[in-house]
Design a protein around this motif. Sequence first.
Motif, PDB file in Angstrom:
ATOM      1  N   PRO A  95      74.592  51.337  13.550  1.00 61.51           N
ATOM      2  CA  PRO A  95      75.827  52.128  13.416  1.00 61.51           C
ATOM      3  C   PRO A  95      75.595  53.397  12.591  1.00 61.51           C
ATOM      4  CG  PRO A  95      76.174  49.818  12.818  1.00 61.51           C
ATOM      5  CD  PRO A  95      74.701  50.011  12.920  1.00 61.51           C
ATOM      6  N   LYS A  96      76.280  54.468  12.985  1.00 64.45           N
ATOM      7  CA  LYS A  96      76.151  55.717  12.249  1.00 64.45           C
ATOM      8  C   LYS A  96      76.596  55.544  10.801  1.00 64.45           C
ATOM      9  CE  LYS A  96      76.596  59.705  14.125  1.00 64.45           C
ATOM     10  NZ  LYS A  96      77.081  60.942  14.787  1.00 64.45           N
ATOM     11  N   SER A  97      77.630  54.714  10.593  1.00 59.65           N
ATOM     12  CA  SER A  97      78.110  54.489   9.224  1.00 59.65           C
ATOM     13  C   SER A  97      77.003  53.903   8.346  1.00 59.65           C
ATOM     14  CB  SER A  97      79.325  53.554   9.230  1.00 59.65           C
ATOM     15  OG  SER A  97      78.990  52.289   9.784  1.00 59.65           O
ATOM     16  N   ALA A  98      76.154  53.041   8.944  1.00 63.19           N
ATOM     17  CA  ALA A  98      75.054  52.444   8.185  1.00 63.19           C
ATOM     18  C   ALA A  98      73.987  53.490   7.870  1.00 63.19           C
ATOM     19  CB  ALA A  98      74.441  51.288   8.960  1.00 63.19           C
ATOM     20  N   LYS A  99      73.731  54.386   8.830  1.00 66.53           N
ATOM     21  CA  LYS A  99      72.752  55.449   8.581  1.00 66.53           C
ATOM     22  C   LYS A  99      73.241  56.384   7.480  1.00 66.53           C
ATOM     23  CE  LYS A  99      71.130  55.547  13.395  1.00 66.53           C
ATOM     24  NZ  LYS A  99      71.060  56.351  14.626  1.00 66.53           N
ATOM     25  N   VAL A 100      74.538  56.733   7.540  1.00 66.75           N
ATOM     26  CA  VAL A 100      75.108  57.602   6.514  1.00 66.75           C
ATOM     27  C   VAL A 100      75.054  56.915   5.152  1.00 66.75           C
ATOM     28  CG1 VAL A 100      77.224  58.721   5.709  1.00 66.75           C
ATOM     29  CG2 VAL A 100      76.586  58.855   8.121  1.00 66.75           C
ATOM     30  N   ALA A 101      75.379  55.614   5.136  1.00 67.54           N
ATOM     31  CA  ALA A 101      75.341  54.855   3.886  1.00 67.54           C
ATOM     32  C   ALA A 101      73.925  54.816   3.323  1.00 67.54           C
ATOM     33  CB  ALA A 101      75.859  53.440   4.106  1.00 67.54           C
ATOM     34  N   PHE A 102      72.939  54.672   4.205  1.00 73.06           N
ATOM     35  CA  PHE A 102      71.550  54.677   3.752  1.00 73.06           C
ATOM     36  C   PHE A 102      71.199  56.024   3.115  1.00 73.06           C
ATOM     37  CE2 PHE A 102      67.120  55.870   4.729  1.00 73.06           C
ATOM     38  CZ  PHE A 102      66.467  54.958   3.924  1.00 73.06           C
ATOM     39  N   GLY A 103      71.685  57.101   3.731  1.00 72.90           N
ATOM     40  CA  GLY A 103      71.429  58.433   3.182  1.00 72.90           C
ATOM     41  C   GLY A 103      72.011  58.605   1.794  1.00 72.90           C
ATOM     42  N   PHE A 104      73.263  58.150   1.599  1.00 74.36           N
ATOM     43  CA  PHE A 104      73.891  58.293   0.286  1.00 74.36           C
ATOM     44  C   PHE A 104      73.274  57.336  -0.740  1.00 74.36           C
ATOM     45  CE2 PHE A 104      77.589  60.277   2.573  1.00 74.36           C
ATOM     46  CZ  PHE A 104      77.495  61.499   1.918  1.00 74.36           C
ATOM     47  N   ALA A 105      72.827  56.161  -0.290  1.00 71.10           N
ATOM     48  CA  ALA A 105      72.124  55.257  -1.208  1.00 71.10           C
ATOM     49  C   ALA A 105      70.821  55.902  -1.681  1.00 71.10           C
ATOM     50  CB  ALA A 105      71.847  53.922  -0.520  1.00 71.10           C
ATOM     51  N   ASN A 106      70.137  56.567  -0.755  1.00 69.30           N
ATOM     52  CA  ASN A 106      68.927  57.305  -1.120  1.00 69.30           C
ATOM     53  C   ASN A 106      69.230  58.401  -2.134  1.00 69.30           C
ATOM     54  OD1 ASN A 106      66.870  56.031   0.229  1.00 69.30           O
ATOM     55  ND2 ASN A 106      66.254  57.823   1.390  1.00 69.30           N
ATOM     56  N   ALA A 107      70.401  59.049  -1.941  1.00 64.97           N
ATOM     57  CA  ALA A 107      70.803  60.103  -2.876  1.00 64.97           C
ATOM     58  C   ALA A 107      70.999  59.530  -4.277  1.00 64.97           C
ATOM     59  CB  ALA A 107      72.087  60.774  -2.394  1.00 64.97           C
ATOM     60  N   GLY A 108      71.642  58.352  -4.360  1.00 64.99           N
ATOM     61  CA  GLY A 108      71.871  57.723  -5.656  1.00 64.99           C
ATOM     62  C   GLY A 108      70.585  57.348  -6.354  1.00 64.99           C
ATOM     63  N   VAL A 109      69.679  56.705  -5.612  1.00 63.44           N
ATOM     64  CA  VAL A 109      68.392  56.315  -6.192  1.00 63.44           C
ATOM     65  C   VAL A 109      67.572  57.552  -6.550  1.00 63.44           C
ATOM     66  CG1 VAL A 109      66.182  55.209  -5.708  1.00 63.44           C
ATOM     67  CG2 VAL A 109      68.296  54.074  -5.074  1.00 63.44           C
ATOM     68  N   GLY A 110      67.556  58.526  -5.627  1.00 60.34           N
ATOM     69  CA  GLY A 110      66.779  59.740  -5.861  1.00 60.34           C
ATOM     70  C   GLY A 110      67.260  60.523  -7.069  1.00 60.34           C
ATOM     71  N   LEU A 111      68.577  60.560  -7.271  1.00 65.03           N
ATOM     72  CA  LEU A 111      69.139  61.291  -8.403  1.00 65.03           C
ATOM     73  C   LEU A 111      68.681  60.687  -9.727  1.00 65.03           C
ATOM     74  CD1 LEU A 111      71.083  63.439  -9.538  1.00 65.03           C
ATOM     75  CD2 LEU A 111      72.927  61.750  -9.329  1.00 65.03           C
ATOM     76  N   LEU A 112      68.856  59.378  -9.861  1.00 67.14           N
ATOM     77  CA  LEU A 112      68.529  58.722 -11.136  1.00 67.14           C
ATOM     78  C   LEU A 112      67.030  58.557 -11.336  1.00 67.14           C
ATOM     79  CD1 LEU A 112      71.340  55.992 -11.238  1.00 67.14           C
ATOM     80  CD2 LEU A 112      71.384  58.324 -12.135  1.00 67.14           C
ATOM     81  N   SER A 113      66.336  58.053 -10.327  1.00 65.04           N
ATOM     82  CA  SER A 113      64.899  57.808 -10.491  1.00 65.04           C
ATOM     83  C   SER A 113      64.101  59.104 -10.505  1.00 65.04           C
ATOM     84  CB  SER A 113      64.384  56.894  -9.377  1.00 65.04           C
ATOM     85  OG  SER A 113      64.443  57.540  -8.119  1.00 65.04           O
ATOM     86  N   GLY A 114      64.572  60.113  -9.759  1.00 65.92           N
ATOM     87  CA  GLY A 114      63.855  61.387  -9.727  1.00 65.92           C
ATOM     88  C   GLY A 114      63.817  62.048 -11.091  1.00 65.92           C
ATOM     89  N   ILE A 115      64.925  61.980 -11.823  1.00 63.85           N
ATOM     90  CA  ILE A 115      64.967  62.542 -13.171  1.00 63.85           C
ATOM     91  C   ILE A 115      64.056  61.736 -14.104  1.00 63.85           C
ATOM     92  CG2 ILE A 115      66.440  62.928 -15.186  1.00 63.85           C
ATOM     93  CD1 ILE A 115      68.732  63.539 -13.259  1.00 63.85           C
ATOM     94  N   ILE A 116      64.034  60.424 -13.919  1.00 66.55           N
ATOM     95  CA  ILE A 116      63.222  59.551 -14.769  1.00 66.55           C
ATOM     96  C   ILE A 116      61.732  59.822 -14.579  1.00 66.55           C
ATOM     97  CG2 ILE A 116      62.552  57.162 -15.209  1.00 66.55           C
ATOM     98  CD1 ILE A 116      65.429  56.424 -14.222  1.00 66.55           C
ATOM     99  N   ASN A 117      61.297  59.965 -13.302  1.00 70.47           N
ATOM    100  CA  ASN A 117      59.869  60.011 -12.989  1.00 70.47           C
ATOM    101  C   ASN A 117      59.109  61.123 -13.696  1.00 70.47           C
ATOM    102  OD1 ASN A 117      60.061  57.775 -11.383  1.00 70.47           O
ATOM    103  ND2 ASN A 117      60.131  58.898  -9.451  1.00 70.47           N
TER     104      ASN A 117
END
Length: 493
Positions: free
Chosen positions: A16-38
């Motif tokens: 489902p497109k909703s699942a793909k979009v959700a995956f994208g925003f989940a990536n954004a959340g992880v990328g935001l927090l972990s990217g600053i940490i790394n």
Amino acid sequence: MSNNKDLMIDIDERVPKSAKVAFGFANAGVGLLSGIINGGLSAFYNIKLGLEPGKIATAMLIFAIWNALNDPIFGILEDRTNTRIGRRIPYLRYGAPVFGVMFMLSWFPFLQYIFNASANIEQWALFANFLIVLFLLDTMFTLVGLVTYSLPSEMAITAKGRAKVQVYGVYLGAIGTLGSLLIPTFFITTSTSVVTLYVVMGITSIVGALLLFVSSFFLVENEYAMREEKLSFWKSIITCFSYKTFWLYEFSNFFYQIAWVIISGLISVYIRYELELSGIMSFIPIVIIFLMVLTFTYPASLIIKKWGVKKTYLIAAGVSIPILVVMYFVSSINILAMIVLGLFGVMVAAMTLSNSPMFFEIIDKDELENGTRRETSFSGMNALFTKPAISIANAIFFAIIGAFGYITPTEAIPDPVQPTSAISAITFATTIIPAIALGVSIIFIAFFDLVGPEWEAQKAKLAEIHIQKERAYIQKLAEEGKISETYKKLYKS
């Protein structure tokens, strides 16, 4: 063979497109927090809090030990999880708020305030503070990050289908990536109040946690995999390491991660001292890379369809090497450095899309041989290489600049004039070290063999096995008088 290909296309279309979009925003959340940490966190402790480069390097190497231990354990644990809402989603939904809180606390040098005495004691207090927050943050990052890294493998079966999911991850995840680059760069290149820092980091932690939490309600995963018989803990570990392709990919990915962490996480130091940009102007190099990645992500996905993930990665990483070498020599001329960074952004788009799908091919091979899906078990073993790479990348960077006379900012001298040797070392560490790392990465991935017609035939067989498993699971639920919300999304009729 054509029927098998048609079957695999149908599976991709059922995501489902909703699942793909959700995956994208989940990536954004992880990328935001972990990217600053790394990278941003270590730069913050050095430039803003005054922790010496040698102590940062030492802390990162100690931290690498915990990194090597926790991911395989948590990966196997997540594969063995069985709850009403799935085996992946609970870690996102309930781990998100804890991850956000840990992120916020990481910017408070609480031990420095407690042991505010001599300069030497203060240095060791900062060292201990840095090490503690790394341990706490990484534990939560592991629980959440293993899920987001593994999901494309569950959501699609073909390389093309996974590339489609990854496109959403890159485009929407770019929100988090951009934030993870701009936020630390701004604070590291400008003089801002502590209150401003805490307000911004507080907002960042809330946004990142909310992206993960909300996304968890729209993602889908393979429910039938929860009921499959699992390998024992030790057999799970041994089996992962039994594949030659696993070792080839992991050694390649280890060096790729070193390159990526230095360029993405520590570029703020390069921007401040080599390009001499600060404040809003410091955003320009990052925005250039960001825009080029966004622009060329979709074309890169089309290239993957034509060339495959291995060839695309080899060419993108190979072209990146001379680009980084040129960047070393033109860094003193800002406009030329910006142009080269833009060219590198094009290659980043291709490398990002093609790297992870090769890892998912190994998981598919394992399922064909052992009959069970073990995404996070493999992701945990993968972290045995990637997480130490993060630590080693930081250690190498700070060890190099420290050896060539880099002056650590202090409260008395917050913006010291760096000697020419230190600035040259910063440029070398930001460009040549990643170029060398990518060169080694290419050597290993050149021998990766899960490609070609024979492997595609096995993947078609696996696609058929997945549909049989799903049908059997749905039938069993029907006999039990239950309804799967996940498969209601996947099967409209």
